[in-house]
Write a protein that holds these residues in place. Structure first.
Motif, PDB file in Angstrom:
ATOM      1  N   ILE A  12      -6.240 -77.043  14.992  1.00 29.00           N
ATOM      2  CA  ILE A  12      -7.474 -76.555  14.363  1.00 29.00           C
ATOM      3  C   ILE A  12      -7.468 -75.030  14.445  1.00 29.00           C
ATOM      4  N   SER A  13      -7.500 -74.399  13.256  1.00 31.75           N
ATOM      5  CA  SER A  13      -7.492 -72.927  13.220  1.00 31.75           C
ATOM      6  C   SER A  13      -8.884 -72.391  13.529  1.00 31.75           C
ATOM      7  N   VAL A  56      -5.870 -70.847  17.846  1.00 28.54           N
ATOM      8  CA  VAL A  56      -5.955 -72.206  17.304  1.00 28.54           C
ATOM      9  C   VAL A  56      -6.259 -73.155  18.465  1.00 28.54           C
ATOM     10  N   THR A  57      -6.693 -74.344  18.119  1.00 31.60           N
ATOM     11  CA  THR A  57      -6.954 -75.400  19.106  1.00 31.60           C
ATOM     12  C   THR A  57      -6.044 -76.591  18.819  1.00 31.60           C
ATOM     13  N   GLY A  80      -9.754 -74.883   9.810  1.00 33.89           N
ATOM     14  CA  GLY A  80      -8.727 -75.568   9.046  1.00 33.89           C
ATOM     15  C   GLY A  80      -7.874 -76.473   9.941  1.00 33.89           C
ATOM     16  N   LEU A  81      -7.338 -77.500   9.373  1.00 28.69           N
ATOM     17  CA  LEU A  81      -6.515 -78.456  10.092  1.00 28.69           C
ATOM     18  C   LEU A  81      -5.082 -78.403   9.605  1.00 28.69           C
ATOM     19  N   SER A  82      -4.159 -78.583  10.499  1.00 28.46           N
ATOM     20  CA  SER A  82      -2.751 -78.665  10.115  1.00 28.46           C
ATOM     21  C   SER A  82      -2.053 -79.602  11.100  1.00 28.46           C
ATOM     22  N   TYR A  83      -0.891 -80.101  10.716  1.00 30.20           N
ATOM     23  CA  TYR A  83      -0.120 -80.962  11.610  1.00 30.20           C
ATOM     24  C   TYR A  83       0.656 -80.106  12.599  1.00 30.20           C
TER      25      TYR A  83
END
Length: 317
Positions: free
Chosen positions: A295-296, A274-275, A300-303
């Motif tokens: 950022i996977s 992830v980034t 995909g984005l996640s908190y």
């Protein structure tokens, strides 16, 4: 007709204590008839020189009265002759002039604009007072100061309140350069009247001088550094466990404007492939908001997780 002047004064009565020096007269005219140097007590065969005459009814003896006390009793004062007084005055003058003073003065050769002065007991020399004459020939005026224009020549120059304050200040001024490896340019240092010292070399303005008072700083985790030019650099970290944007309040507000900032993820979590990313929003002179995202590999984005911290830096003036 031959006029015979009195040789004694005995009008009235006098009081004096045994061993005393103060004589008090009754119905006497001491001031009009007696002088220092005359002798009191010849009526007892014990003449004592008079040291001073204070009034018509009071005089002081040079030595204590050796006889018995007398109260309002008859007395006689033997008066010195005028010739004796002249001789004594001459003797005292000669004594004062002894010691080589007359010889020292007589040994000088006078010259134009020279004045004699003592260099010690019985020694004299001449001093030049040309400069003093030049000063005496000036006509003083308000806000004017004398200065030499040459040997024995003076003129007046303007000196205002600032100059008088400078001359009266108790400090060591900056000297004109010219030391090892230096030119002879003039260096000026002064207060700008607001917040800082400024420097100038000849006509070149060097701006503010870095001082602890002017270049303030805080070396804490969330700190700042002020520079003499007015530039301010600030820094800090956030590590809030929240899915929302994290507000950041600068340690100090920028007085004029925030000019730029950067945010960098630190303390990455345990996730792989992830980034970690961070950005800022809502910039203001007093702070901004930091948004953190993960950022996977597939985009995909996640908190962030709680260990995802961000270091930030901001600059402005």
């Amino acid at each position: 007709m031959t006029v015979i002047l009195p040789s004694v004064y005995k009008d009235g009565t006098a009081t004096v204590a045994a061993g005393g020096i103060a004589v008090t007269g009754q119905s006497t005219l001491f001031m009009n008839s007696v002088l220092p140097g005359d002798f009191f007590g010849v009526h007892k065969g014990m003449p004592i020189r008079i040291a001073s005459v204070e009034s018509n009814t009071a005089l002081t003896l040079a030595n204590p009265w050796p006889g018995a006390a007398q109260t309002a009793a008859a007395f006689e004062i033997m008066l010195q002759s005028d010739m004796a007084r002249v001789q004594e005055s001459t003797r005292q003058l000669l004594v004062m002039l002894l010691g080589g003073n007359i010889d020292a003065f007589a040994g000088l050769s006078g010259a134009d604009k020279k004045v004699p002065y003592f260099t010690g007991a019985g020694t004299m020399t001449l001093a030049d007072f040309t400069n003093l004459l030049a000063f005496a020939n000036l006509t003083g005026a308000a806000d004017r100061m004398a200065y030499f224009t040459g040997a024995g020549a003076l003129a007046l120059s303007d000196i205002k309140a600032a100059g008088r304050t400078f001359l009266g200040a108790n400090f060591t001024p900056v000297q004109q350069s010219g030391g090892a490896g230096q030119t002879t340019n003039k260096v000026y240092i002064g207060w700008d009247g607001v917040s800082k010292l400024k420097a100038q070399v000849d006509a070149s303005d060097l701006g503010g001088i870095w001082t602890d008072a002017y270049a303030q700083q805080s070396n804490s985790l969330n700190g700042y550094q002020k520079f003499p030019s007015g530039f301010i650099l600030q820094w800090g970290q956030i590590a809030a466990n929240t899915v929302s944007d994290v507000p950041v309040t600068f340690p100090i507000s920028f007085p004029s404007a925030l000019r730029g900032a950067s945010v960098t993820p630190i303390g990455y979590g345990a996730l792989t492939n992830v980034t970690y990313a961070a950005s800022y929003d809502l910039p203001a002179n007093s702070g901004f908001a930091i948004r953190r995202t993960v950022i996977s590999a597939g985009g995909g984005l996640s908190y962030p997780n709680p260990s995802f911290a961000v270091a930030w830096m901001a600059w402005g003036y």
